[in-house]
Scaffold this motif. Structure first.
Motif, short mmCIF file in Angstrom:
data_model
loop_
_atom_site.label_atom_id
_atom_site.label_comp_id
_atom_site.label_asym_id
_atom_site.label_seq_id
_atom_site.Cartn_x
_atom_site.Cartn_y
_atom_site.Cartn_z
N UNK A 59 -53.82 32.54 -104.75
CA UNK A 59 -54.05 32.66 -106.20
C UNK A 59 -54.87 31.47 -106.67
N UNK A 60 -55.71 31.71 -107.65
CA UNK A 60 -56.52 30.65 -108.27
C UNK A 60 -55.95 30.32 -109.63
N UNK A 61 -55.94 29.05 -109.97
CA UNK A 61 -55.53 28.67 -111.32
C UNK A 61 -56.68 28.95 -112.27
N UNK A 62 -56.39 29.69 -113.34
CA UNK A 62 -57.44 30.04 -114.29
C UNK A 62 -57.17 29.49 -115.69
N UNK A 63 -56.03 28.85 -115.89
CA UNK A 63 -55.74 28.30 -117.19
C UNK A 63 -54.30 27.87 -117.33
N UNK A 64 -53.90 27.68 -118.57
CA UNK A 64 -52.54 27.26 -118.90
C UNK A 64 -52.06 28.09 -120.08
N UNK A 65 -50.82 28.51 -120.03
CA UNK A 65 -50.22 29.26 -121.13
C UNK A 65 -49.37 28.29 -121.94
N UNK A 66 -49.60 28.28 -123.24
CA UNK A 66 -48.90 27.36 -124.14
C UNK A 66 -47.42 27.71 -124.24
N UNK A 67 -46.59 26.75 -124.62
CA UNK A 67 -45.17 27.03 -124.83
C UNK A 67 -44.96 28.11 -125.89
N UNK A 68 -43.83 28.80 -125.80
CA UNK A 68 -43.46 29.78 -126.84
C UNK A 68 -41.99 29.56 -127.19
N UNK A 69 -41.74 28.51 -127.99
CA UNK A 69 -40.37 28.16 -128.37
C UNK A 69 -39.68 29.30 -129.09
N UNK A 70 -38.37 29.39 -129.06
CA UNK A 70 -37.46 28.35 -128.56
C UNK A 70 -37.15 28.46 -127.07
N UNK A 71 -37.38 29.63 -126.43
CA UNK A 71 -37.00 29.78 -125.03
C UNK A 71 -37.86 28.97 -124.07
N UNK A 72 -39.17 28.92 -124.33
CA UNK A 72 -40.08 28.25 -123.41
C UNK A 72 -40.75 27.10 -124.14
N UNK A 73 -40.36 25.89 -123.76
CA UNK A 73 -40.87 24.70 -124.45
C UNK A 73 -41.84 23.91 -123.58
N UNK A 74 -42.34 24.51 -122.51
CA UNK A 74 -43.25 23.83 -121.60
C UNK A 74 -44.46 24.73 -121.34
N UNK A 75 -45.57 24.09 -120.95
CA UNK A 75 -46.76 24.84 -120.55
C UNK A 75 -46.52 25.47 -119.19
N UNK A 76 -47.17 26.61 -118.96
CA UNK A 76 -47.06 27.29 -117.68
C UNK A 76 -48.45 27.54 -117.09
N UNK A 77 -48.58 27.35 -115.79
CA UNK A 77 -49.86 27.62 -115.15
C UNK A 77 -50.18 29.12 -115.17
N UNK A 78 -51.42 29.46 -115.49
CA UNK A 78 -51.88 30.83 -115.39
C UNK A 78 -52.77 30.93 -114.15
N UNK A 79 -52.41 31.86 -113.29
CA UNK A 79 -53.13 32.04 -112.03
C UNK A 79 -53.60 33.48 -111.91
N UNK A 80 -54.45 33.72 -110.92
CA UNK A 80 -54.94 35.08 -110.69
C UNK A 80 -55.12 35.30 -109.19
N UNK A 81 -54.55 36.41 -108.74
CA UNK A 81 -54.84 36.89 -107.38
C UNK A 81 -56.00 37.86 -107.50
N UNK A 82 -57.00 37.71 -106.64
CA UNK A 82 -58.06 38.70 -106.53
C UNK A 82 -57.63 39.69 -105.48
N UNK A 83 -57.66 40.96 -105.81
CA UNK A 83 -57.23 42.01 -104.90
C UNK A 83 -58.46 42.48 -104.11
N UNK A 84 -58.39 42.36 -102.81
CA UNK A 84 -59.54 42.75 -101.97
C UNK A 84 -59.20 43.92 -101.08
#
Length: 145
Positions: free
Chosen positions: A120-145
């Protein structure tokens, strides 16, 4: 063995999520009330890995629209045994079979390296979505071949 999940698997998938060691401490809020329902299993491509005795080793859920790996968990006692790799290889086969060209992954931060190791390649970051998620999360992508 990997097989398609059925409605009767919902409770044990929920239990696996809620007891995951990866979601203790600061990450506990994201899974504390999470529930896999029979309806969720019916709407998505959910597959589980079982040992020869039928013990649940892990599972994943592939959402087709938009293409995303929504859930992926390996039982704590099965970590490091190749179950996660087997599930991700299976997920990519399923994605290929249904004609997907890529699969998005919003990763649990400690799991990013695992996904990247599998291609998987890192393509970005997903911002927190409080109150459950208070941290950034890596956004990745698998290329299907």
């Amino acid at each position: 063995m990997i097989r398609r999940a059925v409605a009767q698997d919902a409770e044990r998938l929920t239990t696996l999520i809620r007891t995951s060691g990866a979601y203790r401490g600061k990450y506990a809020s994201i899974v504390s009330d999470y529930r896999v329902t029979p309806d969720y299993i019916a709407r998505h491509r959910v597959f589980l890995a079982l040992d020869v005795a039928g013990r649940l080793l892990g599972f994943y859920a592939l959402v087709r629209e938009p293409p995303e790996l929504d859930l992926a968990f390996v039982a704590d006692e099965a970590q490091g045994e190749g179950v996660g790799r087997l599930l991700m290889e299976h997920m990519l086969e399923q994605a290929r079979e249904v004609g997907l060209t890529h699969v998005r992954v919003v990763s649990h931060p400690p799991a990013e390296e695992f996904y990247r190791h599998l291609g998987a390649e890192r393509v970005g970051t997903v911002a927190p979505s409080p109150p459950e998620i208070t941290w950034e999360r890596p956004e990745l992508r698998f290329t299907v071949t």
